[in-house]
Enzyme design. Structure first.
Site, PDB file in Angstrom:
ATOM      1  N   SER A 104      -7.477   1.909  -4.057  1.00  0.00           N
ATOM      2  CA  SER A 104      -6.359   2.495  -3.330  1.00  0.00           C
ATOM      3  C   SER A 104      -5.353   3.100  -4.292  1.00  0.00           C
ATOM      4  O   SER A 104      -4.485   3.867  -3.887  1.00  0.00           O
ATOM      5  CB  SER A 104      -5.671   1.472  -2.432  1.00  0.00           C
ATOM      6  OG  SER A 104      -4.883   0.589  -3.180  1.00  0.00           O
TER       7      SER A 104
ATOM      8  N   GLU B 170       0.815  -1.207   0.000  1.00  0.00           N
ATOM      9  CA  GLU B 170       0.000   0.000   0.000  1.00  0.00           C
ATOM     10  C   GLU B 170       0.851   1.260   0.000  1.00  0.00           C
ATOM     11  O   GLU B 170       0.644   2.185  -0.798  1.00  0.00           O
ATOM     12  CB  GLU B 170      -0.924  -0.009   1.216  1.00  0.00           C
ATOM     13  CG  GLU B 170      -1.862   1.175   1.300  1.00  0.00           C
ATOM     14  CD  GLU B 170      -2.873   1.187   0.164  1.00  0.00           C
ATOM     15  OE1 GLU B 170      -3.692   0.264   0.093  1.00  0.00           O
ATOM     16  OE2 GLU B 170      -2.832   2.130  -0.639  1.00  0.00           O
TER      17      GLU B 170
ATOM     18  N   ASP C  41     -23.605   7.777 -11.619  1.00  0.00           N
ATOM     19  CA  ASP C  41     -24.092   6.432 -11.342  1.00  0.00           C
ATOM     20  C   ASP C  41     -23.324   5.883 -10.152  1.00  0.00           C
ATOM     21  O   ASP C  41     -22.219   6.339  -9.842  1.00  0.00           O
ATOM     22  CB  ASP C  41     -23.937   5.519 -12.563  1.00  0.00           C
ATOM     23  CG  ASP C  41     -22.509   5.447 -13.070  1.00  0.00           C
ATOM     24  OD1 ASP C  41     -21.646   4.882 -12.373  1.00  0.00           O
ATOM     25  OD2 ASP C  41     -22.238   5.967 -14.172  1.00  0.00           O
TER      26      ASP C  41
ATOM     27  N   ASP D 117       1.093   4.105  -3.001  1.00  0.00           N
ATOM     28  CA  ASP D 117       0.627   5.472  -2.768  1.00  0.00           C
ATOM     29  C   ASP D 117       1.733   6.494  -2.995  1.00  0.00           C
ATOM     30  O   ASP D 117       1.521   7.535  -3.626  1.00  0.00           O
ATOM     31  CB  ASP D 117       0.099   5.607  -1.338  1.00  0.00           C
ATOM     32  CG  ASP D 117      -1.180   4.823  -1.101  1.00  0.00           C
ATOM     33  OD1 ASP D 117      -1.788   4.378  -2.084  1.00  0.00           O
ATOM     34  OD2 ASP D 117      -1.563   4.653   0.072  1.00  0.00           O
TER      35      ASP D 117
ATOM     36  N   GLY E 121     -24.083  10.409 -17.041  1.00  0.00           N
ATOM     37  CA  GLY E 121     -24.275  11.169 -15.811  1.00  0.00           C
ATOM     38  C   GLY E 121     -23.766  10.402 -14.611  1.00  0.00           C
ATOM     39  O   GLY E 121     -22.997   9.446 -14.729  1.00  0.00           O
TER      40      GLY E 121
ATOM     41  N   ASP F  77     -17.242  11.425 -18.463  1.00  0.00           N
ATOM     42  CA  ASP F  77     -18.326  10.512 -18.113  1.00  0.00           C
ATOM     43  C   ASP F  77     -17.979   9.085 -18.525  1.00  0.00           C
ATOM     44  O   ASP F  77     -17.513   8.832 -19.637  1.00  0.00           O
ATOM     45  CB  ASP F  77     -19.609  10.960 -18.805  1.00  0.00           C
ATOM     46  CG  ASP F  77     -20.853  10.324 -18.213  1.00  0.00           C
ATOM     47  OD1 ASP F  77     -20.741   9.661 -17.165  1.00  0.00           O
ATOM     48  OD2 ASP F  77     -21.933  10.506 -18.801  1.00  0.00           O
ATOM     49  N   ILE F  78     -18.193   8.148 -17.608  1.00  0.00           N
ATOM     50  CA  ILE F  78     -17.952   6.719 -17.862  1.00  0.00           C
ATOM     51  C   ILE F  78     -19.312   6.041 -17.963  1.00  0.00           C
ATOM     52  O   ILE F  78     -20.118   6.112 -17.027  1.00  0.00           O
ATOM     53  CB  ILE F  78     -17.112   6.086 -16.734  1.00  0.00           C
ATOM     54  CG1 ILE F  78     -15.788   6.823 -16.560  1.00  0.00           C
ATOM     55  CG2 ILE F  78     -16.876   4.602 -17.024  1.00  0.00           C
ATOM     56  CD1 ILE F  78     -14.881   6.797 -17.771  1.00  0.00           C
TER      57      ILE F  78
END
Length: 659
Positions: free
Chosen positions: A575, A314, A637, A318, A635, A616-617
């Site tokens: 993450s 992690e 979701d 990061d 839009g 937008d996906i």
């Protein structure tokens, strides 16, 4: 597992009982079943001394959202005029009436004033009590519970009562029903577990003790190729240049001393310096030798004893990406908790805001770490203040919303509200199990149940994450580059190269069972229900259209190349999405600060008012709980939110158009 009822905020009222003094009492909080994994044992030894804490209601909490709107809504004349920490402390301090009423209750019950310790901020009252005193005070009976897997004891009661007239003055008392005790594993003693699937699948215990239990070893894929920045291969491996191309942001070349970006990690997670340099040598040669600013909170240490993917994955992910994407802007690493006891979100919030140590009664000793460490770790004082909040804070850990009491979550959510008022953008990853919760768990109890129960994820109700459901943070979901897609060609022809992540992990999303629908999100959520109604009823999720939806936005979360323990691997999860989003927001802040403007702060009112600044996906879903989950749509979701960053459009709006 369990769900708690705070009668003060619930429609379910308990019958009042009378005290020996004739003062009517009402049940304040209760739970109806023993928590999963725990067994009720003996009545508590009468010789035991209980450290009691009474959380006092804060002033003006109901005004907090209005104040946050003033500095966050793009049409506000006060947009960007953020509050100081002093302003915040003064605005939310409890009233003298509240303090006096609670003290009078205790003294009338035989707790002498000399035994009552009051916090500097007047936010909580603390005293030691015998078992008999505590049981009489709260009209309850304490028992010892034992964790079935570890043998760890825990003191709790099933419910407790306070004088009815104090309901508006007291938020909670503990130790009482707050049963999310920190679990000590017999084998490694580790606490935390990431929300993301990259590092978090199939591990227990869940929830207690830190955001998710202990670090584990999940979704890591071997990577046997020479690292490359070839944009033609971004569908099979993501590098910093892939992200720059997808979201159209440049290599950074400057730093503003007023700007800052923070990454939060929980010990024993630790980065490996040589991993950073291996990554930098391939993807950011300017950064070789650079290290994050290290803020050690409550004994936080970048341990180098346990070296494996489970311990280093992690932090390496990061920091490798955030430091590369914003360099030469420094990155702050908030390393929270010692190696023995660990820590929680509240411990981190204590360190960046001293008033939070005592806000609404202070931390919960059954959930949050106490310092000096009673188990022999860090012996310094608990960090209350002393650490500055960066302008953007990214965290890749979370709970199931159903793991915690509504009060605990509301209390913490109020702190995120205050951070937003001070100009801080708080990001949390939304999860990697689609509509399911940690480890793929799903709820088997109905909406509004007094206690929550879970199964292994093959069926049941959808299980959202917290703090993702808090309306004052930005929840970040995950996308992926479509298979066999050249992003350069796609972007040149105006084709969307991404879809919701369905490789290894699924973007976390859904609807809260605790927090109401925030007004900035209301139109988007109502339009989604009207135009793309899901094929599920209330037996699957809270479809009331009156509760908070998540995520708010997304970024790529699949096939990230990272250097880990001397080698390269591919990792997956929200993450990765959260620090990538945080890096882009940090660059936006830099541009605003260079113009003499404020930081962007709480971004949700802006992005919902201006969804055109995101990509937008519209493809992909987030399966879970034995269902296909929700589907992406035009839009907003509950799979990818409003979409992915579009840096040029974000820059134009925030730098050129907003105050």
């Amino acid at each position: 597992m369990h769900f708690f009822q705070s009668v003060a905020v619930s429609a379910l009222a308990a019958a009042a009982v009378a005290s020996p003094l004739g003062v009517p009492h009402s049940v304040h909080e209760k739970r109806s079943e023993v928590a999963t994994g725990w067994a009720k044992r003996d009545v508590l030894d009468r010789r035991a001394i209980l450290p009691m804490k009474v959380g006092l209601a804060q002033s003006n909490v109901d005004q907090g959202w209005n104040w946050l709107k003033e500095v966050s809504v793009p049409t506000s004349s006060k947009y960007g005029q953020h509050w100081s920490a002093k302003d915040i402390a003064e605005a939310f301090a409890p009233s003298n009436e509240t303090v006096d009423a609670a003290k009078n209750w205790l003294t009338m019950a035989g707790i002498s004033e000399s035994r009552i310790k009051q916090s500097q901020g007047l936010n909580w009252l603390e005293f030691d009590a015998t078992v008999d005193e505590a049981e009489e005070l709260l009209k309850t009976k304490y028992h010892v519970y034992e964790h079935e897997a570890t043998g760890q004891p825990h003191v709790a009661c099933d419910e407790y009562s306070i004088p009815t007239h104090l309901r508006e003055h007291i938020d909670l008392v503990y130790p009482t029903v707050h049963f999310d005790a920190k679990i000590k594993s017999r084998d490694d003693g580790l606490e935390l577990e990431k929300r993301d699937g990259t590092f978090g699948h199939g591990r227990g215990p869940r929830g207690p003790g830190g955001p998710w239990g202990g670090p584990g070893g999940g979704w890591r894929m071997p990577y046997h190729h020479r690292p490359t920045n070839d944009l033609a291969n971004c569908d099979v491996h993501i590098t910093p240049d892939c992200l720059r191309a997808l979201y159209r942001f440049p290599v950074n070349h400057r730093a503003n001393p007023r700007n800052s970006f923070g990454i939060v990690e929980y010990t024993p997670e630790a980065y490996v310096p040589s991993d950073l340099d291996l990554f930098f040598a391939n993807f950011s040669q300017r950064s070789i030798g650079e290290r994050p600013i290290f803020d050690s909170i409550d004994g936080g240490v970048n341990q180098q004893t346990n070296m494996s993917f489970n311990f280093n994955g992690e932090s390496d992910l990061d920091l490798e990406y955030s430091m590369t994407l914003v360099y030469p802007q420094p990155v702050t690493l908030y390393q929270v908790g010692d190696l023995v006891e660990g820590a929680s979100f509240n411990n981190f919030l204590d360190a960046i805001d001293a008033s939070y140590c005592s806000y609404d009664g202070g931390d919960d000793p059954t959930q949050d770490a106490k310092y000096p460490d009673p188990y022999g770790g860090y012996q310094g004082p608990e960090n209350c203040g002393g650490f500055a909040a960066t302008k953007v804070i990214s965290t890749s850990y979370a709970y199931n919303e159903a793991d915690l009491t509504p009060f605990y979550e509301q209390r913490q959510c109020h702190e995120y509200m205050k951070l937003g008022m001070m100009g801080v953008s708080v990001l949390y990853s939304s999860g990697d199990y689609g509509v399911a919760g940690n480890g793929g768990q799903c709820l088997t109890s109905p909406v509004g149940a007094v206690n929550a129960t879970f199964n292994n994820g093959t069926s049941g109700r959808f299980n959202p994450s917290f703090p993702g459901t808090c309306p004052y943070i930005t929840s970040v979901g995950a996308t992926q580059v479509k298979n066999n897609t050249n992003i350069v060609t796609a972007l040149a022809t105006g084709t969307q190269p991404e879809e919701a992540c369905e490789t290894v992990i699924y973007s976390g999303g859904g609807f809260s069972n605790v927090f109401p629908l925030p007004e900035y999100q209301a139109n988007a959520v109502h339009h989604w229900f009207a135009d793309y109604p899901p094929p599920y009823g209330p037996d699957r999720f809270n479809n009331s259209q009156q509760t908070r939806g998540l995520p708010d936005m997304s970024a790529n979360g699949a096939n990230y190349v990272i250097a880990i323990d001397g080698n390269f691997s591919l990792v997956y999860g929200t993450s990765a999405s959260s620090p990538t989003t945080g890096s882009i927001l940090t660059l936006i802040n830099q541009a605003r600060l260079d113009r003499g403007k404020s930081s962007i702060g709480f971004i949700n009112p802006v992005i919902y008012a201006h969804p055109e600044i995101l990509n937008d996906i519209t493809e992909g879903g987030n399966q879970g709980c034995g269902t296909p989950g929700f589907e992406s749509a035009p839009g907003w979701d509950p799979v990818t939110g409003l979409g992915t960053p579009n840096y040029p459009k974000m820059l134009k709006l925030w730098v050129d158009e907003l105050n």
